[in-house]
Design an enzyme around this catalytic site. Structure first.
Site, short mmCIF file in Angstrom:
data_model
loop_
_atom_site.label_atom_id
_atom_site.label_comp_id
_atom_site.label_asym_id
_atom_site.label_seq_id
_atom_site.Cartn_x
_atom_site.Cartn_y
_atom_site.Cartn_z
N TRP A 1 0.85 -1.18 0.00
CA TRP A 1 0.00 0.00 0.00
C TRP A 1 0.89 1.24 0.00
CZ3 TRP A 1 -2.14 2.73 4.79
CH2 TRP A 1 -3.10 3.68 4.44
N ASP B 1 -1.03 -6.22 8.91
CA ASP B 1 -1.98 -5.17 8.54
C ASP B 1 -3.22 -5.89 8.01
OD1 ASP B 1 -1.91 -2.20 6.36
OD2 ASP B 1 -3.48 -3.06 7.61
N LYS C 1 -13.56 -0.67 5.45
CA LYS C 1 -14.15 -1.41 4.33
C LYS C 1 -15.17 -2.42 4.78
CE LYS C 1 -10.25 0.18 2.40
NZ LYS C 1 -9.35 1.09 3.13
#
Lengths: 410, 416
Positions: free
Chosen positions: B160, B241, B277
Site C-alpha cells: 500500500w 496489517d 471497508k
C-alpha cells in the site's frame, strides 16, 4: 525473551487518574473539580440542545453516508470554523489567505501545526527552534511539541503566584530575550490552567514585542464563546494579531463550546501572507495528515458545520454557549462570596477576575492533598479547579473545605 | 545553547541561504521556502477524477465499495446500530485514551477469535485507533520508541502506497521483500522465502493478513505456514496489517487465518485492523491496534506506553464509529446481519472479477486474465504499465492509480 521486556510502566496522565480515583471514592459528598468538561447544576454532562437537534437532522438525512472526507476535512466545516475565529468580516478571509485543516480536537490541530513547523519553519526539518509555552500551561502542550520533534521547549513567565495574576513584566522580558524566530504558544482566551488572560492593552504590548523579535504566533483557542459568553470578545486577541499582519496558526477546539468532547472536532486555521503561500502550506499539511490519520472523522464536523452555516442554528448555538458561560460566572461569584463570608484568609478576587472553565485557586500541594484525602474534593495538584464541577448543591461544602484547608494546612 | 548561538548567527547573515534568508525580509512570508507537495498517489486520483468533465468518466482509484448502481453503500447493520445508539441518548464525554472498551475488546475477539488463549490470559492490549492509518502510525511510533532490534521495516514489494511514508514519518527505515511476480501476476513464493531468510534478526516484517493491497495476491495456507516458520527462524517481529477481514473471502475466520496461525505458532505479533471497508465506516475512522505480549503484566506496561504516545497526537479517539462497530459486533442479530452483508460485498466483487474477465475475452483480448479471478479482495493488479494507465485516463477518462491497480469494488455491471 520478549522484545518488550524493557518497556517501562508509564505514569498515568494525572487528570485522568484524578477522575479514576474520584470514581472509586464512595464518600457521599465527594466532588470532582478535575477534568475540564462542562457540568449542569445537577452535575450532569450536557449535550447542547442545538447538537441534539442537528444530530436528529443528520440521522434523518438519507443522502448522507459514511464515505471518506477529503484529507483536510469537510470543506464547509473548515471555512465555517475559521470564520468563527476570525470574524465574518475578516479581511484576511476576504483576501483568500486563510485556510483550515480539520483535526481531531484541539490536540490534533496543535499536533499537525507542530509537525508542520518542525518540517518547514525556520529552515527545513528544524528541531532546534525553541518552543515557548506558558508557565504553567496545559500539560499536553509539552508532549505535543516534543513528540513532533522539537528538542528545546521552554517556559515563559506567565502566572504570578504572589499576586495571583499575570506576570506581564516577566512575560515581556522572556519575549525580548527569546531567540528570534522562536515559537510561542499563546492561549487565545481562558488560559488553562490559570484562567488569567492578558487585557487588551497587555495583548498589544505582547504583539509589539513579538513582531519586532520575529517570534512565531501559535494560538491555542479551546474556549471561544465559553469564556465570556461572547464569541467576538473571546476572539479579540486572535483578531488583533491578524489585523497586525502576523502569519499565524490557530488550533481551535470545539470540544467545550459545542460539548462535542468525544467526537474530536478541531480545526487548525492557517493565516498566511497571501493565497499562493497558503496553497503550498496546505499541500504540505495534507502530507502530514495522510501519515497520521489519513482523513478526519465526519460526525462531529457535520454537526458543527450544519450549525455554523445555518443562521437560526447558529443563533441557537450562541444561546447554548452563553448558558454554559453564565453558569460558570455565577459559580465564580458565589464561591468568592462564600469564601469572603467565611472569612477565609487571603484574597479571593482572582476567582471572579479569572475567566473560563478553570481557576487557579492558589492552594498549595499540601492543601490540595487535604482537600482530596480529608474532604473528598478532587482537584489538580496545581490547585486548579474546574468551576463546572461546582453546583448550587455542593458549593457550600466546597467553600467550607477550602476554608478548612487554608486554615489548617500550611 | 551553543547550537542556538550558531544558528542565530546564520539568521543574521540571513540572505545567503534561500530557506533561511526568506525569514529576514520584512514583507515576505514565513512560508516562502515551502515546496508544493505532490498530490497523493491514491487520493489524488479522486481529486483529478472530480475535475474531469467527461460524462462517461470512471473512478477505479480509491478503495471504497460501491453497490451495483455505483453508489456508496451504507450497510443495514450500520443503520440499525445507529438507530439503537440514537435512542440511548448518550452523552458526549471524552473516551479514555485507549478508546471505547467494548469496542477494543470486540475488535480483538474478531481478529483472534473469542476463544483465543491470548485473550483468555489477557496477554494482549488493543487500543482504538483512527482507522487503519492511525493504527499503523501508532504501531510505527511505538516500535520507533521501544523496539530494541533494528528499526528496519520490511514491506512486501509492492505494498500500500501509504505504508512507506507512515513508517518513515515515525522514524523507521523501509526495506522490501519480493512478493508479486509480474510474469504470473501471482505470488513470488520462492522469492519471498529467499528474501525473508536473509532479513537480519529482530527486524520488523509487515504482512498483509488478507486481500493484499494493491495486488490482491495472497499466500495459500501452506505457504503461510512456511513463511511463519522462516520468520520464526529469523526471529522477526511480525506486524500484520488487516484492513479487509471478511471482505476478502466473505468469511471472517478464513480471512483471519494467517493472523491466528502466526499467534498459534508462537509469534507475539502486532496487528492493525480497519473497519473502513468491512463495515463501510470509512469516514468514521474506526480501527484498532493490538500488541500480543509475553504475559498480562507486560501487556499492562505496553498499554501505558501506547497511551503516552496517543495523548500528544489526538488525546482520545472519536466515539461515533467505534460505538457503531461495537454495537454491531456485540449484538447477536446485528452481528449475523453484518456477516451476511460482508459476505454479500465480497461475493459481488468476486462476481465482478468474473464478469470483467468474460468481458475482456468477449472484446477479443487474447491476454491471459486469469489473475483477475485468482486475486482476492477489493483490488486487482491489472498488469497495465504506467503509459497504458496514462492513456486510459487521458483518452477514456478511466481513473486508476499509476501502478495499474483498479478497485473492483467500484465497478458496476454497466461499467464492466
Amino acid at each position: 525473551m520478549s522484545l518488550f521486556s524493557d518497556v517501562p510502566q508509564a505514569p498515568p496522565v494525572a487528570v485522568f487518574k484524578l477522575t479514576a480515583d474520584f470514581r472509586e471514592d464512595t464518600h457521599p459528598q465527594k466532588v470532582n473539580l478535575g477534568v475540564g468538561a462542562y457540568r449542569t447544576d445537577d452535575c450532569q454532562p450536557w449535550v447542547l440542545p442545538v447538537v441534539k437537534k442537528v444530530e436528529r437532522l443528520i440521522v434523518e438525512d438519507e443522502s448522507l453516508n459514511h464515505e471518506y472526507l477529503p484529507i483536510l476535512g469537510l470543506p464547509e466545516f473548515r471555512s465555517a470554523a475559521s470564520k468563527v475565529a476570525l470574524g465574518d468580516d475578516s479581511p484576511a478571509i476576504k483576501e483568500n489567505r486563510v485556510g483550515g485543516v480539520q483535526a481531531l480536537g484541539g490536540t490534533g490541530a496543535l499536533r499537525i501545526g507542530a509537525e508542520f513547523l518542525r518540517r518547514w519553519y525556520n529552515g527545513v526539518n528544524n528541531t532546534a527552534t525553541p518552543v515557548y509555552v506558558s508557565a504553567p500551561t496545559w500539560e499536553n502542550h509539552n508532549g505535543v511539541f516534543a513528540d513532533a520533534g522539537f528538542k528545546d521547549i521552554r517556559p515563559y513567565h506567565y502566572w504570578d503566584a504572589a499576586k495571583r495574576g499575570l506576570d506581564l513584566a516577566g512575560f515581556l522580558d522572556d519575549l525580548e530575550k527569546a531567540p528570534e524566530y522562536s515559537i510561542f504558544v499563546l492561549h487565545a482566551c481562558a488560559h488553562n490552567p490559570t484562567g488569567t488572560d492578558p487585557t487588551q492593552e497587555e495583548w498589544k504590548q505582547i504583539a509589539e514585542v513579538m513582531k519586532r523579535r520575529k517570534l512565531y504566533v501559535f494560538f491555542d483557542s479551546a474556549y471561544q464563546g465559553f469564556a465570556s459568553g461572547s464569541l467576538e470578545k473571546d476572539a479579540w486577541a486572535i483578531r488583533f494579531f491578524v489585523s497586525e499582519g502576523f502569519e499565524l496558526f490557530i488550533a481551535q477546539s470545539f470540544s467545550k463550546n459545542f460539548g462535542l468532547y468525544n467526537e474530536r472536532v478541531g480545526n487548525l486555521t492557517v493565516v498566511s501572507k497571501d493565497n499562493e503561500n497558503l496553497t503550498r502550506v496546505l499541500s504540505q499539511m495534507e502530507k502530514i495528515v495522510r501519515t497520521t490519520w489519513s482523513n478526519p472523522p465526519s460526525q462531529g464536523a457535520r454537526i458543527v458545520s450544519k450549525t455554523l452555516n445555518s443562521p437560526e442554528l447558529f443563533e441557537e448555538w450562541k444561546g447554548n454557549v452563553k448558558t454554559m458561560a453564565d453558569r460558570v460566572l455565577l459559580m465564580r461569584d458565589q464561591l468568592k462570596a462564600k469564601l469572603q463570608a467565611l472569612g477565609t484568609p487571603g484574597t479571593w478576587d482572582h476567582i471572579t477576575q479569572q475567566i473560563g472553565m478553570f481557576s487557579f485557586t492558589g492552594l498549595t500541594p499540601k492543601q490540595v492533598e487535604y482537600m482530596i484525602k480529608e474532604k473528598h474534593v478532587y482537584l489538580m495538584a496545581s490547585g486548579r479547579i474546574n468551576m463546572c464541577g461546582l453546583t448550587s448543591k455542593n458549593i457550600d461544602y466546597v467553600a467550607q473545605s477550602i476554608h478548612e484547608a487554608v486554615t489548617k494546612v500550611q | 545553547m551553543a547550537l542556538l548561538k550558531s544558528s542565530k548567527m546564520i539568521y543574521c547573515l540571513g540572505n545567503i541561504s534561500p530557506s533561511l534568508g526568506v525569514l529576514s525580509t520584512r514583507n515576505s512570508s514565513w512560508w516562502g521556502g515551502v515546496q508544493m507537495g505532490p498530490p497523493d498517489p491514491i487520493l489524488g486520483v479522486t481529486e483529478a477524477f472530480k475535475k474531469d468533465t467527461n460524462p462517461k468518466k470512471m473512478n477505479l482509484g480509491v478503495g471504497a465499495y460501491r453497490d451495483d448502481q455505483g453508489k456508496p453503500f451504507v450497510l443495514s447493520c450500520v443503520r440499525k446500530a445507529e438507530a439503537i445508539i440514537a435512542a440511548k441518548q448518550l452523552d458526549k464525554e471524552y473516551l479514555p485514551i485507549g478508546g471505547l472498551a467494548e469496542f477494543s475488546k470486540a475488535c480483538a475477539q474478531l481478529a483472534l477469535g473469542p476463544e483465543n488463549e491470548v485473550l483468555k490470559s489477557s496477554r494482549s492490549v488493543t487500543v482504538q485507533t483512527i482507522s487503519g492509518t492511525g493504527s499503523l502510525r501508532i504501531g510505527a511510533n511505538f516500535l520507533a520508541r521501544f523496539h530494541a532490534g533494528p528499526h528496519d521495516v520490511y514491506l512486501p514489494k509492492p505494498s500500500w502506497g501509504n505504508h512507506t511514508p507512515i513508517f518513515r514519518d515515525a522514524g523507521m527505515q523501509l526495506k522490501a521483500y519480493r512478493y508479486y511476480e509480474p510474469s504470473t501476476c501471482g505470488f513470488d513464493f520462492k522469492g519471498a522465502l529467499d528474501d525473508i531468510s536473509k532479513i537480519p534478526e529482530q527486524s520488523i516484517i509487515l504482512l498483509h493478513a488478507c486481500a493484499h493491497n494493491p495486488t490482491g495476491v495472497d499466500p495459500r495456507p501452506e505457504q503461510w505456514k512456511e513463511i511463519a516458520d522462516i520468520v520464526k527462524k529469523r526471529n522477526l517481529l511480525v506486524f500484520f496489517d488487516m484492513a479487509y477481514q471478511g471482505f476478502a473471502s466473505g468469511d471472517i475466520d478464513r480471512d483471519a487465518w494467517a493472523v491466528r496461525h502466526f499467534i498459534e505458532n508462537g509469534h507475539n505479533i502486532v496487528l492493525s485492523q480497519s473497519f473502513a471497508k468491512n463495515m463501510g465506516l470509512y469516514g468514521e475512522r474506526v480501527g484498532g491496534f493490538t500488541v500480543v505480549c509475553k504475559d498480562a503484566e507486560e501487556a499492562k506496561r505496553v498499554e501505558s506506553q501506547l497511551k503516552i504516545l496517543i495523548r500528544p497526537i489526538y488525546s482520545n479517539p472519536p466515539v461515533n464509529g467505534a460505538r457503531i462497530a461495537a454495537t454491531i459486533l456485540n449484538t447477536p442479530e446485528l452481528r449475523s446481519l453484518w456477516l451476511e452483508e460482508v459476505h454479500g460485498m465480497a461475493n459481488r466483487i468476486i462476481k465482478m472479477r468474473e464478469q470483467l474477465v468474460a468481458g475482456l475475452k468477449k472484446n477479443g483480448s487474447s491476454h491471459n486474465w486469469q489473475h483477475v479471478i485468482d486475486q482476492i479482495g477489493m483490488f486487482c493488479f491489472t498488469g497495465l504499465k504506467p503509459e497504458q494507465v496514462e492513456r486510459l485516463t487521458k483518452e477514456f477518462s478511466v481513473y486508476m492509480t499509476k501502478d495499474g491497480r483498479i478497485s473492483m469494488a467500484d465497478d458496476s455491471n454497466e461499467q464492466i
